[in-house]
Write an enzyme that holds these catalytic residues in place. Sequence first.
Site, mmCIF file in Angstrom:
data_model
loop_
_atom_site.group_PDB
_atom_site.id
_atom_site.type_symbol
_atom_site.label_atom_id
_atom_site.label_comp_id
_atom_site.label_asym_id
_atom_site.label_seq_id
_atom_site.Cartn_x
_atom_site.Cartn_y
_atom_site.Cartn_z
ATOM 1 N N CYS A 172 0.747 -1.194 0.024
ATOM 2 C CA CYS A 172 0.110 -0.036 -0.045
ATOM 3 C C CYS A 172 0.746 1.429 0.012
ATOM 4 O O CYS A 172 0.227 2.311 -0.147
ATOM 5 C CB CYS A 172 -0.908 -0.025 1.045
ATOM 6 S SG CYS A 172 -2.218 -1.222 0.916
ATOM 7 N N HIS A 220 -13.114 9.218 -8.839
ATOM 8 C CA HIS A 220 -11.955 9.568 -9.899
ATOM 9 C C HIS A 220 -10.910 10.651 -9.475
ATOM 10 O O HIS A 220 -10.619 11.734 -10.432
ATOM 11 C CB HIS A 220 -12.548 9.703 -11.394
ATOM 12 C CG HIS A 220 -13.192 8.488 -11.856
ATOM 13 N ND1 HIS A 220 -14.404 7.895 -11.524
ATOM 14 C CD2 HIS A 220 -12.514 7.489 -12.532
ATOM 15 C CE1 HIS A 220 -14.473 6.800 -12.148
ATOM 16 N NE2 HIS A 220 -13.416 6.542 -12.807
ATOM 17 N N GLU A 253 -12.961 -0.470 1.967
ATOM 18 C CA GLU A 253 -11.829 -0.245 1.160
ATOM 19 C C GLU A 253 -11.809 -1.280 -0.032
ATOM 20 O O GLU A 253 -11.636 -1.260 -1.227
ATOM 21 C CB GLU A 253 -10.473 -0.217 1.998
ATOM 22 C CG GLU A 253 -9.230 0.095 1.041
ATOM 23 C CD GLU A 253 -8.047 0.085 1.946
ATOM 24 O OE1 GLU A 253 -7.670 1.287 2.509
ATOM 25 O OE2 GLU A 253 -7.529 -1.071 2.453
#
Length: 141
Positions: free
Chosen positions: A23, A71, A129
């Site tokens: 990550c 986005h 997530e």
Amino acid sequence: MHELKTDAFFDSAHFLADYHGKCENLHGHRWRMEVTIGSSQLGDAGTERDMVCDFGKFKEIVRGIAEEYDHTFLVEEGTLSKKTVKALEKEGFSLKVLPFRTTAENLASHLFQRLTEAGLPVVQVEVDETPNNRAIYRKDA
């Protein structure tokens, strides 16, 4: 206590600075935010009589906030050089620079605050997530 729930989705990229694992690299998620609002008293007049909140209004606020993150590259303030941020913006990338590490936990509390500021009686915000991993922030009792 009467409660209502709705959810919204947004796709965003992020990375975790000072993290030692996958990550730490730029990656994306299809984030899901589930919002619970509640009240011990239902509305007593007008359009919202016998309601916690009009579902249309509730969904509009939640989805409107989710749209701001859709986005977009979520960036923790100070983790990229100013030169990099300017270069990305110059190339037309959408960035949302946030004053916290972009973990699901921090996003949940941040979204809770945003929704509260928008006038909703927020009880809990859940941020997924992935389909199997989520963070929950709830109002202290």
